[in-house]
Design a protein around this motif. Sequence first.
Motif, mmCIF file in Angstrom:
data_model
loop_
_atom_site.group_PDB
_atom_site.id
_atom_site.type_symbol
_atom_site.label_atom_id
_atom_site.label_comp_id
_atom_site.label_asym_id
_atom_site.label_seq_id
_atom_site.Cartn_x
_atom_site.Cartn_y
_atom_site.Cartn_z
ATOM 1 N N SER A 1 12.166 5.584 7.379
ATOM 2 C CA SER A 1 10.597 5.232 7.028
ATOM 3 C C SER A 1 9.801 5.260 8.198
ATOM 4 O O SER A 1 8.672 5.777 8.039
ATOM 5 N N ASN B 1 1.056 -1.274 0.091
ATOM 6 C CA ASN B 1 -0.066 -0.024 0.117
ATOM 7 C C ASN B 1 0.850 1.267 0.079
ATOM 8 O O ASN B 1 0.442 2.299 -0.641
ATOM 9 N N SER B 2 1.924 1.453 0.556
ATOM 10 C CA SER B 2 2.915 2.445 0.844
ATOM 11 C C SER B 2 4.208 1.799 0.614
ATOM 12 O O SER B 2 4.498 0.565 0.726
ATOM 13 N N VAL B 3 5.300 2.945 0.642
ATOM 14 C CA VAL B 3 6.653 2.453 0.656
ATOM 15 C C VAL B 3 7.125 1.986 2.257
ATOM 16 O O VAL B 3 7.826 0.984 2.146
ATOM 17 N N ASN B 4 6.264 2.662 3.073
ATOM 18 C CA ASN B 4 6.696 2.301 4.536
ATOM 19 C C ASN B 4 5.952 0.753 4.522
ATOM 20 O O ASN B 4 6.768 0.168 5.448
ATOM 21 N N PHE C 1 7.059 7.963 2.141
ATOM 22 C CA PHE C 1 7.021 6.703 2.749
ATOM 23 C C PHE C 1 5.421 6.299 3.332
ATOM 24 O O PHE C 1 5.126 5.128 3.299
ATOM 25 N N VAL D 1 8.843 -1.404 3.330
ATOM 26 C CA VAL D 1 10.030 -1.189 4.031
ATOM 27 C C VAL D 1 10.036 -2.061 5.414
ATOM 28 O O VAL D 1 10.993 -2.749 5.891
ATOM 29 N N SER D 2 8.755 -1.814 6.104
ATOM 30 C CA SER D 2 8.530 -2.564 7.341
ATOM 31 C C SER D 2 7.999 -4.045 7.471
ATOM 32 O O SER D 2 7.685 -4.718 8.357
#
Lengths: 230, 216
Positions: free
Chosen positions: B188, A190-193, B211, A196-197
Amino acid sequence: GVSIIRAPASPCVSILVDSHCISSGAEIVSSLRLKHGAAVQVCSLVNCDFIVSNRMAVEWQSESDMANPQNRKRLQDRIQSLQALFDRVCFIVEKDRTKPGEPLQSFQRSRYYDSTVAALVRAGIRLLVSQGPEDTAALLAELAHVELRKGQAICVPLEVKGPQLQALQFYLTLPCVTYISALCMCHRFNSVNHLVSSSLDALQAGVFISRSRAEEIYRCLHYSCDTTLI
Amino acid sequence: MDLKPSATAVSMNAVPPYGHVIINAKWRGSTLVQNFKGRVKTIFEDELGVVDLHLSNRSCVLYVSESDLVAGNDYKRKIVRFRNSNSKLSGIVIVEKTCLSEQYFSGLQKFVVLELGLTLLPVASPAEAAQLIEQMVHGESKESPFRKKSMSRLLDPVVLNLVQKIPGVGKVKAMALLKKFCSIYEISNASVKELEPVVGQAAAQQIWGFFHNQFS
């Protein structure tokens, strides 16, 4: 000749085409779309000519380019980087085109050409021979269908819009990430975060990549930089 | 050499020494063998089953001549028998692609490469086949220049590059961010409040948005 239009009974496959192929490969793109009913997106793939599945890249060269020892270094570099990025690498060698009126030149195989063929086979590259653009398009469609049967077909939209464009450029900078992996990242998180997470498992499943590639991406996202070393 | 009876499709213990091929005895005196001209040494063997030549690197050749291709289906049976033998040898089909047999080529390629996953290499004549086999035999000792190189690269510059892909972040801000937060993961997951003292208010908003903005 008479062209046979394939009934759209077979499900539609998606194929990515590098923008560098457009001048020489316009016929291939048209044939893929019109004759083989493929969804085709032209974009900057940088290190390969076509991507036909989540794991397969295709390099495409004319017989005479492959036979020219001056191209040796470039070919080696490209194939090596493809081998590092993709699980499957194919190589389509297309017969040179003759312009109407030109005498038909028969292709002379040199020792260099044969040693290149032998080395490609030894490296596990799948070689395919094409009679011309129409044939190349048919081979690409066929490869995409084989990959579809094996559950590896491209299954995300080929286009990205708005904020996904910036995310795409970010993802393409990650190690081990191909254009198709980056597209999956854009469409399946859904998002870059969110990406990343993600856990290692979520990353591997979401991007359709091997464990080792997922590990390398994960390591990069969590890597603690020492700014004094840069 | 102790070989299995001819009933088996593929001989598993045919391993030629370097520079040699083990070749099916039916090829004795053929144009192909004549064209080796001593550059490839041949060992003739009766019990190779469907295989025509064994090369040393655990790979072998099935030869399909122009007349095989034109005559019909026997060559297909041969290739399928090889495939079903599960010999762990990698199979290379060499086919004579000539004016006469050209029309059958694309069907054969589909069958051999796409359906069976074997290698198919076209040649125009036995002389060309001999030259190709010579290159395969002599390349065996060399590492293929097309193999992937395992590259263990330093991650610091890769991470710095990544941070600079965030809109509004150049080299100076990227360095400042990494000094404070160390990793992409930590940048992030930083709040706007935490980002502000490092890059200023506007950039902090932009970075957080990059992010966290939802794509849908």
